[in-house]
Scaffold this motif. Structure first.
Motif: not given
Lengths: 386, 333
Positions: A47-48, A53-54, A58, A154-156, A159, B61-62, B65, B88
């Motif tokens: 996600s993200g 959003n990012v 991002g 979580p998105g990261i 990934l 959840t960004v 980044y 996170n």
């Protein structure tokens, strides 16, 4: 944390810097959360992805990874990107479109198979399969309907899991709980939006507990999808045990559980008339529609009187849509998410949708008012405005 | 001195990590709560180079980044301390390569902060407040006393426990210089002043540094090297007799021409004691030694011929650059 010999080699950098970083993130997160080891995953879902959003951070992170040679080691899909469509005569500026496409391109270079919030339509996981998915609605669907097992990543982390082909062994990978704290009885919903409305309320009541839900047995997939997507917006849980649906639900005990009932009178407050919209956007497809749902919707729409109707589906459906007839002002967006898009910048003032999840997120993410209606009412409204 | 137990998460750095402490009592969502351009926390200070302690991470959840992006711009914290761990926070720290620690209770860290113990080191499983020694050096009339006292005020406004002190410290030593009751050869001068310094260090400076104070010293080791060095004593000997005095964390050299210094000195009235006799040639040689030490990087050269506010700006810049203390906001009057 116990690592296999291969994982040790990955961590030491033998398989390149991106893999080492990915394993390091997974091990650190897993250790912090008390996981004993890593586990191989059959499918990662990231996600993200929306630039809204990012943002630049991002974009920078994903591009750096991709340039650094990162490639997905397992089947990996990604969330949809911002809807770069034109509404009326308004579209987004070139810079923004270009930045969004750089994120998409970087993920594609790494091997992303499709962009959708319904990755189970790209590759349907089997019962008991380990996944690393980040999109909350898809996590709940995978665990509760398909009987697969995924943390709510979580998105990261998802990934990194895609790059390492692994994730940490979180609670979700242990399967269904022995007992639940709550049983929720739901009055049978008459359409997907009602199922979503129940999900929203159930999530508010339950907090982070995993519930056993009764009343959804035998309903079409679209109902389950909306229910779980909405539940995921109001609850941090990774699972709802659905009686008659979740594989293995019979093993879950509810002897000492508290009982909650939700009926039509509880959800009626979520529906309201959307009379003050001057530039409405009708939205169906949050989460993304299946091909069957899309077909059904297209058959029922004659044309749109005011505003536009957007139907959102996974990017991998694009090849099926060549030459598909669509009425005036009806747009099928592949790989895009309207909710993760600043719709106000396109001149949209409100969104009329059948998705309870979209109802919850649109004001925050898209900066527009949102109204919930039933799917069949929505499809009647678009061509029949007073 | 108060210490807080720390639990390193992931790969703990081998060396200690020190920096200004920034505490935020709530949960932080890097997306939304931190300005990605400046690295400032909404309603708080800049995160860059600091030991940042928060309740935990929340929100989008960004977040990881955003932290990664701050790191690439040199705006990221030097270390992160959280009470509540989540995926996170861990992912943010790992992708950005920032040491992460957990504490049992953030209130213990908040207590340090509240007591003005705002420079800390994470080492050996402890968060330890650490005092700092900042020496202000220069020839007579360079503005050391004014600059030192202003610096102390700025530090206090920023919440630091700060102390101003000066040398020579003891009246007995000062009176020898004033009354000339001893034969004052350069070596006698050096030994008297260094004796004063050792005693001053033991009785005042060490205690304050150990309490976690920032001690602003109006003259320190380098004054003896410059002045007695200017009188012809070997620098090695002047270094040797001060071997057991710690180096300051930062030494600032305020530079003016000797003539300008003496003019300022005369204008400031008779009460002020010239550190050393008003011999322009000797002051000129002292200045050369100071400049030499500055070019070796032992002192930070600040041009003190300009107006005071400009001098203070340079001093604050040097402190930020060398020690990572963010004093800019509090230095505005």
């Amino acid at each position: 944390m116990h690592l296999t010999r291969e994982e040790e080699r990955m961590l030491s950098g033998e398989l390149g810097e991106p893999v080492a970083k990915a394993i390091e993130v997974l091990v650190s997160v897993g250790e912090a959360l008390g996981a004993e080891r890593l586990i191989e995953v059959a499918h990662a879902h990231v996600s993200g992805v929306s630039y809204f959003n990012v943002g630049d951070p991002g974009l920078e992170f994903i591009e750096d990874l991709s340039r650094g040679g990162a490639r997905f080691a397992t089947f990996t899909t990604a969330n949809p990107y911002a809807a770069l469509a034109v509404y009326g005569s308004k579209g987004f500026n070139e810079e923004l479109v270009a930045k969004q496409m750089r994120i998409v391109e970087a993920l594609k270079r790494m091997g992303a198979r499709s962009f959708t919030c319904a990755p189970y339509y790209v590759r349907t996981p089997s019962v008991g399969e380990h996944l690393a998915w980040a999109e909350s609605s898809a996590v709940l669907y995978a665990n509760s309907v398909l009987g697969a097992m995924t943390n709510r990543e979580p998105g990261i982390v998802a990934l990194m899991a895609g790059i390492a082909g692994r994730t940490y062994l979180g609670k979700a990978h242990e399967g269904l709980p022995g007992e639940v704290e709550y049983v929720v009885d739901i009055e049978r919903p008459s359409d997907p939006s009602e199922a979503g409305a129940y999900g929203l309320l159930a999530g508010e009541l339950l907090g982070s507990s995993t519930p056993l839900v009764r009343g959804l047995e035998g309903l079409p997939d679209s109902f389950l999808k909306e229910f779980l997507a909405a539940l995921a917006t109001s609850s941090p849980s990774h699972l709802a045990v659905l009686e008659g649906v979740t594989p293995g639900y019979r093993s879950v005990g509810a002897a000492s559980a508290e009982r909650v009932s939700l009926g039509r009178s509880d959800i009626s407050r979520l529906y309201s008339e959307a009379r003050s919209c001057s530039s409405p956007l009708y939205l169906v497809g949050c989460p993304h529609l299946s091909l069957e749902e899309l077909e059904e919707v297209l058959l029922r729409v004659e044309g749109v009187e005011r505003g536009e109707l957007w139907l959102t589906v996974g990017e991998h459906y694009a090849r099926y849509l060549v030459g598909v007839r669509r009425a005036e002002r009806v747009k099928i967006l592949t790989g895009a998410c309207a909710v993760a898009t600043r719709l106000d910048l396109l001149g949209v003032d409100c969104v009329i949708t059948d998705s309870a999840k979209a109802l919850a997120y649109l004001p925050k993410l898209a900066n527009v008012r949102a109204f919930l209606v039933k799917r069949r009412d929505l499809l009647r409204m678009v061509s029949d405005l007073d | 001195m108060t210490e807080v137990p720390l639990y390193p998460i992931g790969r703990a750095p081998k060396e200690r990590v020190c920096g200004e402490l920034l505490v935020y009592g709530g949960f932080v969502s890097p997306l939304g709560d931190v300005d990605p351009e400046t690295g400032r926390l909404r309603g708080g200070g800049a995160l860059g180079g600091k030991v940042v302690a928060v309740k935990g991470f929340t929100g989008s959840t960004v977040g990881p980044y955003v932290v990664y992006s701050l790191k690439k711009r040199g705006l990221a914290p030097r270390a992160l301390v959280v009470e509540q761990l989540d995926a996170n926070a861990v992912a943010s720290a790992v992708v950005a390569g920032i040491p992460l620690y957990r504490v049992d209770s953030l209130s213990e860290v908040e207590r340090l902060y509240g007591e003005g113990l705002r420079f800390v080191c994470a080492e050996s499983g402890r968060l330890r407040p650490r005092g700092l020694l900042i020496a202000v050096e220069g020839v007579d009339g360079a503005g050391k006393t004014t600059v030192s006292k202003r610096l102390r005020d700025i530090l206090e406004r920023c919440g630091f426990r700060a102390v101003y002190t000066y040398e020579p410290y003891y009246d007995a030593v000062r009176s020898i210089f004033e009354s000339r009751s001893m034969e004052l050869t350069p070596a006698v001068e050096a030994l008297l002043l260094v004796a004063d310094r050792y005693s001053h260090y033991e009785s005042v400076i060490r205690r304050e540094v150990e309490r976690g104070s920032v001690v602003v010293l109006d003259r320190y080791k380098y004054s003896t090297i410059a002045y007695q060095g200017a009188a012809g004593l070997p620098i090695e000997w002047l270094l040797e007799i001060q071997r057991y005095l710690p180096d300051p964390d930062l030494a600032i050299y305020l530079d003016v021409d000797p003539e300008e210094g003496l003019r300022r000195k005369a204008a400031s009235g008779p009460r002020s004691l010239a550190y050393f006799e008003e011999d322009v040639e000797r002051i000129r040689r002292a200045r050369e030694i100071y400049l030499g030490l500055a070019s070796e990087g032992k002192l930070v050269l600040v041009d003190a011929r300009v107006e005071l506010s400009k001098v203070m700006e340079k001093v604050v810049d040097a402190i930020e650059e060398r020690l990572g203390l963010d004093l800019r906001e509090c230095s505005r009057e």
